[in-house]
Design a protein around this motif. Structure first.
Motif, PDB file in Angstrom:
ATOM      1  N   ARG A 258      -2.890  -5.191  -0.608  1.00 16.46           N
ATOM      2  CA  ARG A 258      -1.726  -5.474  -1.461  1.00 16.46           C
ATOM      3  C   ARG A 258      -2.157  -5.770  -2.890  1.00 16.46           C
ATOM      4  NH1 ARG A 258       1.989  -8.906   2.875  1.00 16.46           N
ATOM      5  NH2 ARG A 258       2.465  -7.058   4.147  1.00 16.46           N
ATOM      6  N   ALA A 259      -3.224  -6.545  -3.034  1.00 18.97           N
ATOM      7  CA  ALA A 259      -3.702  -6.906  -4.377  1.00 18.97           C
ATOM      8  C   ALA A 259      -4.232  -5.685  -5.116  1.00 18.97           C
ATOM      9  CB  ALA A 259      -4.785  -7.981  -4.274  1.00 18.97           C
ATOM     10  N   VAL A 260      -4.898  -4.777  -4.417  1.00 20.02           N
ATOM     11  CA  VAL A 260      -5.449  -3.603  -5.101  1.00 20.02           C
ATOM     12  C   VAL A 260      -4.333  -2.667  -5.550  1.00 20.02           C
ATOM     13  CG1 VAL A 260      -5.898  -1.908  -3.239  1.00 20.02           C
ATOM     14  CG2 VAL A 260      -7.543  -2.189  -5.100  1.00 20.02           C
ATOM     15  N   GLN A 261      -3.232  -2.645  -4.831  1.00 19.46           N
ATOM     16  CA  GLN A 261      -2.094  -1.835  -5.281  1.00 19.46           C
ATOM     17  C   GLN A 261      -1.485  -2.441  -6.548  1.00 19.46           C
ATOM     18  OE1 GLN A 261       0.436  -0.092  -1.986  1.00 19.46           O
ATOM     19  NE2 GLN A 261      -0.849  -1.528  -0.814  1.00 19.46           N
ATOM     20  N   ASP A 262      -1.401  -3.756  -6.591  1.00 23.00           N
ATOM     21  CA  ASP A 262      -0.928  -4.428  -7.804  1.00 23.00           C
ATOM     22  C   ASP A 262      -1.867  -4.143  -8.974  1.00 23.00           C
ATOM     23  OD1 ASP A 262       1.238  -5.492  -6.430  1.00 23.00           O
ATOM     24  OD2 ASP A 262       0.284  -7.455  -6.124  1.00 23.00           O
ATOM     25  N   GLU A 263      -3.174  -4.184  -8.706  1.00 21.53           N
ATOM     26  CA  GLU A 263      -4.160  -3.905  -9.756  1.00 21.53           C
ATOM     27  C   GLU A 263      -4.030  -2.458 -10.236  1.00 21.53           C
ATOM     28  OE1 GLU A 263      -7.330  -4.190 -12.464  1.00 21.53           O
ATOM     29  OE2 GLU A 263      -6.016  -5.689 -11.578  1.00 21.53           O
ATOM     30  N   ALA A 264      -3.848  -1.524  -9.326  1.00 23.79           N
ATOM     31  CA  ALA A 264      -3.682  -0.117  -9.715  1.00 23.79           C
ATOM     32  C   ALA A 264      -2.441   0.050 -10.594  1.00 23.79           C
ATOM     33  CB  ALA A 264      -3.591   0.768  -8.470  1.00 23.79           C
ATOM     34  N   ARG A 265      -1.353  -0.614 -10.238  1.00 27.80           N
ATOM     35  CA  ARG A 265      -0.133  -0.567 -11.060  1.00 27.80           C
ATOM     36  C   ARG A 265      -0.408  -1.153 -12.442  1.00 27.80           C
ATOM     37  NH1 ARG A 265       2.058  -2.648  -6.252  1.00 27.80           N
ATOM     38  NH2 ARG A 265       3.188  -1.053  -5.088  1.00 27.80           N
ATOM     39  N   ARG A 266      -1.125  -2.273 -12.476  1.00 26.23           N
ATOM     40  CA  ARG A 266      -1.458  -2.925 -13.740  1.00 26.23           C
ATOM     41  C   ARG A 266      -2.251  -1.975 -14.639  1.00 26.23           C
ATOM     42  NH1 ARG A 266      -5.121  -4.973 -16.484  1.00 26.23           N
ATOM     43  NH2 ARG A 266      -6.821  -4.784 -15.009  1.00 26.23           N
ATOM     44  N   GLN A 267      -3.075  -1.144 -14.035  1.00 30.73           N
ATOM     45  CA  GLN A 267      -3.870  -0.173 -14.774  1.00 30.73           C
ATOM     46  C   GLN A 267      -3.068   1.067 -15.165  1.00 30.73           C
ATOM     47  OE1 GLN A 267      -7.470   0.792 -12.623  1.00 30.73           O
ATOM     48  NE2 GLN A 267      -8.030  -1.362 -12.372  1.00 30.73           N
ATOM     49  N   GLY A 268      -1.797   1.112 -14.758  1.00 32.41           N
ATOM     50  CA  GLY A 268      -0.952   2.247 -15.113  1.00 32.41           C
ATOM     51  C   GLY A 268      -0.905   3.361 -14.104  1.00 32.41           C
ATOM     52  N   ALA A 269      -1.474   3.146 -12.939  1.00 32.68           N
ATOM     53  CA  ALA A 269      -1.465   4.184 -11.900  1.00 32.68           C
ATOM     54  C   ALA A 269      -0.068   4.351 -11.309  1.00 32.68           C
ATOM     55  CB  ALA A 269      -2.459   3.843 -10.800  1.00 32.68           C
ATOM     56  N   ARG A 270       0.225   5.564 -10.917  1.00 31.12           N
ATOM     57  CA  ARG A 270       1.495   5.894 -10.264  1.00 31.12           C
ATOM     58  C   ARG A 270       1.286   6.186  -8.779  1.00 31.12           C
ATOM     59  NH1 ARG A 270       5.807   7.958 -13.005  1.00 31.12           N
ATOM     60  NH2 ARG A 270       5.953   9.599 -11.442  1.00 31.12           N
ATOM     61  N   ARG A 271       0.029   6.368  -8.398  1.00 33.15           N
ATOM     62  CA  ARG A 271      -0.288   6.775  -7.034  1.00 33.15           C
ATOM     63  C   ARG A 271      -1.650   6.203  -6.653  1.00 33.15           C
ATOM     64  NH1 ARG A 271      -0.459  10.516  -3.214  1.00 33.15           N
ATOM     65  NH2 ARG A 271      -2.210  11.941  -3.230  1.00 33.15           N
ATOM     66  N   ILE A 272      -1.838   5.949  -5.345  1.00 33.32           N
ATOM     67  CA  ILE A 272      -3.120   5.442  -4.853  1.00 33.32           C
ATOM     68  C   ILE A 272      -3.487   6.212  -3.588  1.00 33.32           C
ATOM     69  CG2 ILE A 272      -2.090   3.533  -3.556  1.00 33.32           C
ATOM     70  CD1 ILE A 272      -4.566   1.831  -4.500  1.00 33.32           C
ATOM     71  N   THR A 273      -4.777   6.537  -3.463  1.00 29.84           N
ATOM     72  CA  THR A 273      -5.243   7.318  -2.324  1.00 29.84           C
ATOM     73  C   THR A 273      -6.456   6.648  -1.696  1.00 29.84           C
ATOM     74  OG1 THR A 273      -6.723   8.681  -3.672  1.00 29.84           O
ATOM     75  CG2 THR A 273      -4.451   9.483  -3.405  1.00 29.84           C
ATOM     76  N   LEU A 274      -6.852   7.158  -0.551  1.00 29.62           N
ATOM     77  CA  LEU A 274      -8.053   6.701   0.134  1.00 29.62           C
ATOM     78  C   LEU A 274      -8.466   7.759   1.139  1.00 29.62           C
ATOM     79  CD1 LEU A 274      -7.261   5.634   3.275  1.00 29.62           C
ATOM     80  CD2 LEU A 274      -6.165   3.864   1.928  1.00 29.62           C
ATOM     81  N   ARG A 275      -9.682   7.608   1.624  1.00 28.45           N
ATOM     82  CA  ARG A 275     -10.198   8.449   2.700  1.00 28.45           C
ATOM     83  C   ARG A 275     -10.639   7.508   3.806  1.00 28.45           C
ATOM     84  NH1 ARG A 275     -14.047  12.826  -0.251  1.00 28.45           N
ATOM     85  NH2 ARG A 275     -14.193  13.595   1.887  1.00 28.45           N
TER      86      ARG A 275
ATOM     87  N   ASP B 171     -14.401  -3.390 -10.861  1.00 29.02           N
ATOM     88  CA  ASP B 171     -13.857  -2.416  -9.915  1.00 29.02           C
ATOM     89  C   ASP B 171     -13.674  -2.988  -8.511  1.00 29.02           C
ATOM     90  OD1 ASP B 171     -14.030  -0.250 -11.868  1.00 29.02           O
ATOM     91  OD2 ASP B 171     -16.203  -0.479 -11.608  1.00 29.02           O
ATOM     92  N   HIS B 172     -13.916  -4.276  -8.355  1.00 33.80           N
ATOM     93  CA  HIS B 172     -13.851  -4.910  -7.036  1.00 33.80           C
ATOM     94  C   HIS B 172     -12.931  -6.130  -7.051  1.00 33.80           C
ATOM     95  CE1 HIS B 172     -17.688  -2.736  -6.938  1.00 33.80           C
ATOM     96  NE2 HIS B 172     -17.500  -2.673  -5.635  1.00 33.80           N
ATOM     97  N   LEU B 173     -12.151  -6.244  -6.006  1.00 31.70           N
ATOM     98  CA  LEU B 173     -11.427  -7.479  -5.723  1.00 31.70           C
ATOM     99  C   LEU B 173     -12.097  -8.111  -4.512  1.00 31.70           C
ATOM    100  CD1 LEU B 173      -7.715  -6.312  -6.114  1.00 31.70           C
ATOM    101  CD2 LEU B 173      -9.129  -7.518  -7.779  1.00 31.70           C
ATOM    102  N   VAL B 174     -12.151  -9.416  -4.508  1.00 35.10           N
ATOM    103  CA  VAL B 174     -12.836 -10.170  -3.458  1.00 35.10           C
ATOM    104  C   VAL B 174     -11.832 -11.075  -2.757  1.00 35.10           C
ATOM    105  CG1 VAL B 174     -14.577 -11.978  -3.068  1.00 35.10           C
ATOM    106  CG2 VAL B 174     -15.044 -10.103  -4.677  1.00 35.10           C
ATOM    107  N   ALA B 175     -11.935 -11.145  -1.442  1.00 35.66           N
ATOM    108  CA  ALA B 175     -11.131 -12.093  -0.656  1.00 35.66           C
ATOM    109  C   ALA B 175     -12.015 -13.279  -0.299  1.00 35.66           C
ATOM    110  CB  ALA B 175     -10.615 -11.438   0.617  1.00 35.66           C
ATOM    111  N   GLU B 176     -11.512 -14.464  -0.581  1.00 33.88           N
ATOM    112  CA  GLU B 176     -12.181 -15.693  -0.160  1.00 33.88           C
ATOM    113  C   GLU B 176     -11.307 -16.381   0.874  1.00 33.88           C
ATOM    114  OE1 GLU B 176     -12.940 -18.296  -3.425  1.00 33.88           O
ATOM    115  OE2 GLU B 176     -14.552 -17.046  -4.230  1.00 33.88           O
TER     116      GLU B 176
END
Length: 162
Positions: free
Chosen positions: A102-119, A51-56
């Motif tokens: 940007r990477a998490v949006q790509d990951e959400a698309r890969r998972q089949g998501a059509r929308r992404i939200t945050l607080r 559930d996590h992406l990491v930036a190095e």
């Protein structure tokens, strides 16, 4: 500054991510009390490395982003929610946050998501600016939802279509 490299988290990142989370804690972005020993594990039954992406940056962990489901409802399964974004102080302004978003949006698309939200907290101007620059829009505001450090703070709901 070197270009951030984005990858999925690994169990071996647990200590580093937990330390980063504690070091970067601030009322600017957290509604939880400051972490105190004994510290909870970074990974849990709810959120693991998957559930996590990491930036190095230059081989060192510079930040992470957490992606999850906003609810367990089947009718909401097409939505993913960013449930944490942390960038080390020394890496801020170097593109790690933007690369993670940007990477998490790509990951959400890969998972089949059509929308992404945050607080995001209303007073977190740097984060709100980054989210807006990446196409997120304010979809709602919960006025004075939190009382932090002696002040009432809005909870801002943002999202975008993928």
């Amino acid at each position: 500054m070197p270009v951030p490299y984005i990858r999925h988290a690994r169990y071996a990142d647990e200590e580093t991510l937990g330390r980063l989370d504690r070091t970067c804690w601030s009322v600017l972005h957290s509604v939880q009390p400051r972490p105190r020993p004994p510290y909870e594990p970074f990974f849990s039954d709810r959120f693991g490395p998957r559930d996590h992406l990491v930036a190095e940056v230059a081989g060192a962990v510079a930040g992470y982003i957490r992606l999850g489901l906003p609810t367990p409802l089947e009718s909401n399964a097409h939505v993913r929610q960013i449930q944490g974004l942390v960038v080390a102080e020394e890496a801020r302004g170097g593109g790690a946050g933007r690369a993670l978003l940007r990477a998490v949006q790509d990951e959400a698309r890969r998972q089949g998501a059509r929308r992404i939200t945050l607080r995001v907290l209303g007073h977190n101007t740097p984060a709100r600016g980054l989210y807006e620059a990446e196409g997120f829009v304010v979809e709602g505001v919960l006025p004075q939802e939190f009382f932090l450090d002696g002040h009432y703070v809005d909870d801002v709901l943002m999202g975008r279509i993928l």
